[in-house]
Design a protein around this motif. Structure first.
Motif, PDB file in Angstrom:
ATOM      1  N   ASN A 252       0.822  -1.338   0.099  1.00  0.00           N
ATOM      2  CA  ASN A 252       0.093   0.093  -0.175  1.00  0.00           C
ATOM      3  C   ASN A 252       0.957   1.319  -0.058  1.00  0.00           C
ATOM      4  O   ASN A 252       1.684   1.295   1.018  1.00  0.00           O
ATOM      5  CB  ASN A 252      -0.958  -0.048   1.081  1.00  0.00           C
ATOM      6  N   ASP A 254       0.202   4.516   0.309  1.00  0.00           N
ATOM      7  CA  ASP A 254      -0.066   5.553   1.094  1.00  0.00           C
ATOM      8  C   ASP A 254       0.808   6.206   1.835  1.00  0.00           C
ATOM      9  O   ASP A 254       1.498   5.232   2.441  1.00  0.00           O
ATOM     10  CB  ASP A 254      -1.337   5.474   1.966  1.00  0.00           C
ATOM     11  N   PRO A 255       1.233   7.233   1.770  1.00  0.00           N
ATOM     12  CA  PRO A 255       0.419   8.465   1.049  1.00  0.00           C
ATOM     13  C   PRO A 255       1.225   9.003  -0.242  1.00  0.00           C
ATOM     14  O   PRO A 255       0.985  10.054  -0.423  1.00  0.00           O
ATOM     15  CB  PRO A 255       0.993   9.692   2.236  1.00  0.00           C
ATOM     16  N   ASP A 257      -0.299   7.486  -3.076  1.00  0.00           N
ATOM     17  CA  ASP A 257      -1.225   6.666  -4.163  1.00  0.00           C
ATOM     18  C   ASP A 257      -1.420   7.833  -5.167  1.00  0.00           C
ATOM     19  O   ASP A 257      -0.975   8.859  -4.939  1.00  0.00           O
ATOM     20  CB  ASP A 257      -2.539   6.392  -3.309  1.00  0.00           C
ATOM     21  N   TRP A 311       6.523   6.770   4.360  1.00  0.00           N
ATOM     22  CA  TRP A 311       5.822   5.420   4.034  1.00  0.00           C
ATOM     23  C   TRP A 311       5.938   4.503   5.330  1.00  0.00           C
ATOM     24  O   TRP A 311       4.628   4.020   5.466  1.00  0.00           O
ATOM     25  CB  TRP A 311       6.385   4.785   2.826  1.00  0.00           C
ATOM     26  N   LYS A 314       3.599   5.709   7.809  1.00  0.00           N
ATOM     27  CA  LYS A 314       2.183   5.687   7.722  1.00  0.00           C
ATOM     28  C   LYS A 314       1.788   4.179   7.645  1.00  0.00           C
ATOM     29  O   LYS A 314       0.429   4.018   7.867  1.00  0.00           O
ATOM     30  CB  LYS A 314       1.827   6.254   6.101  1.00  0.00           C
ATOM     31  N   GLN A 315       2.533   3.304   7.200  1.00  0.00           N
ATOM     32  CA  GLN A 315       2.005   1.766   7.231  1.00  0.00           C
ATOM     33  C   GLN A 315       2.268   1.052   8.442  1.00  0.00           C
ATOM     34  O   GLN A 315       1.922  -0.238   8.570  1.00  0.00           O
ATOM     35  CB  GLN A 315       2.778   1.077   5.980  1.00  0.00           C
TER      36      GLN A 315
END
Length: 338
Positions: A252, A254-255, A257, A311, A314-315
């Protein structure tokens, strides 16, 4: 099309045989054959105990028949509870009644009393009691068969096909228990009966009940195996989905994307670095390299260190930022912790 059509019934019979074999058809029939042999041995006076005769109440063969009737009734009741198909419960009641009728002599005792109460007289080689027994059997049997029909209509197609198989097995049981029995009585009344009729009548009932018992137990075992296999597939699928989900969570972005080509401003860059703005596509390439290698090396300027750190935060990915300085080979290394 015309060549393939006749094969459908053959496949059905093959499946039927396989289910019964799985339910122990061979050993059941072998035991039946042993009881028939013991009956003949007693008839020839090789053995002495009358309990070995097939037509003796509470004899060894009759207790064996009780056991089989109990087994098929219980197996079908369990099938109904697990599959939630009412037709199995209906057939369980039918075989439970067959057990009670044999053990309590319901149709014999009821037929005797009914014949005397209504004053039945003999005809066509049958006794008045025989007509009473037929009426008692019909009194209990017709509602049970009607119940099976009602439950059959409210069950799924697979359960309906099983119900039809049980129907013909029960019909075979009735043939020997009613038709052959009454025929035996008529032949004896006409003075042309023979002792071998007991083997045909009672032995036929033994074999017919073995077919139904093997089928009921076979269905239960087949259902249990299919459920275990289905649960195994479900577990494997869930595991695969879990792995896929985990992989999806790792990748994923994000952030970072989106497909925007707009430069993203640095997010909380660490001190002593000189961050630069990057596009989401470049940020994803940096993250892919970090995940694949388990870490990423950066120059002394640390221009894109902030991308990996943003990243990871965030993950929720654990990391360790290492600053190394060895002469001209100074810079940053971000290690992905497992």
């Amino acid at each position: 099309m015309t060549a393939a059509s006749p094969r459908a019934p053959v496949a059905g019979r093959r499946e039927l045989v396989l289910v019964m074999l799985r339910g122990g058809l061979v050993p059941l029939l072998l035991v039946d054959l042993v009881f028939c042999t013991l009956h003949v041995a007693r008839w020839l006076e090789v053995l002495e105990s009358d309990l070995l005769l097939l037509n003796v109440d509470r004899g060894a063969a009759e207790w064996w028949q009780y056991l089989k009737a109990s087994a098929v009734a219980v197996a079908l009741a369990i099938m109904s509870a697990r599959s939630r198909q009412p037709v199995y419960a209906a057939w369980a009641l039918v075989f439970a009644y067959a057990l009670l009728d044999d053990s309590l002599m319901i149709h014999e005792r009821g037929g005797f009393r009914l014949a005397h109460f209504l004053g039945f007289v003999g005809a066509i080689g049958l006794r008045g009691q025989d007509f009473g027994e037929l009426m008692v059997s019909a009194f209990f049997g017709v509602p049970l068969i009607a119940l099976c029909w009602w439950a059959h209509r409210r069950s799924k197609p697979l359960a309906q096909s099983h119900s039809l198989q049980l129907l013909w097995m029960f019909a075979v049981l009735l043939f020997f228990g009613v038709v052959v029995d009454m025929g035996h009585v008529a032949l004896v009344s006409a003075g042309i009966g023979f002792r071998g009729m007991n083997v045909i009548e009672d032995g036929g009932e033994l074999f017919a009940m073995s077919l139904a018992t093997a089928y009921g137990i076979g269905l239960l075992r087949q259902w249990g195996s299919s459920m275990a296999e289905r649960q195994g597939r479900t577990t494997s699928t869930a595991t695969a989905k879990g792995s896929t989900s985990a992989s999806t969570r790792v990748m994923n972005y994000d952030p970072f994307d989106g497909r925007s080509r707009r430069l993203l401003d640095p997010i909380d860059p660490p001190p002593d670095t000189h961050p630069v703005a990057v596009t989401p596509a470049v940020a994803r390439q940096i993250i892919d390299s970090f995940v694949k290698r388990g870490g990423s090396a950066h120059s002394a300027a640390g221009a894109t260190v902030w991308v990996v750190l943003a990243w990871c935060k965030k993950q929720g990915v654990a990391y360790q930022l290492i600053r190394h300085s060895t002469g001209e080979l100074s810079g940053f290394y971000i290690e992905k912790l497992r």
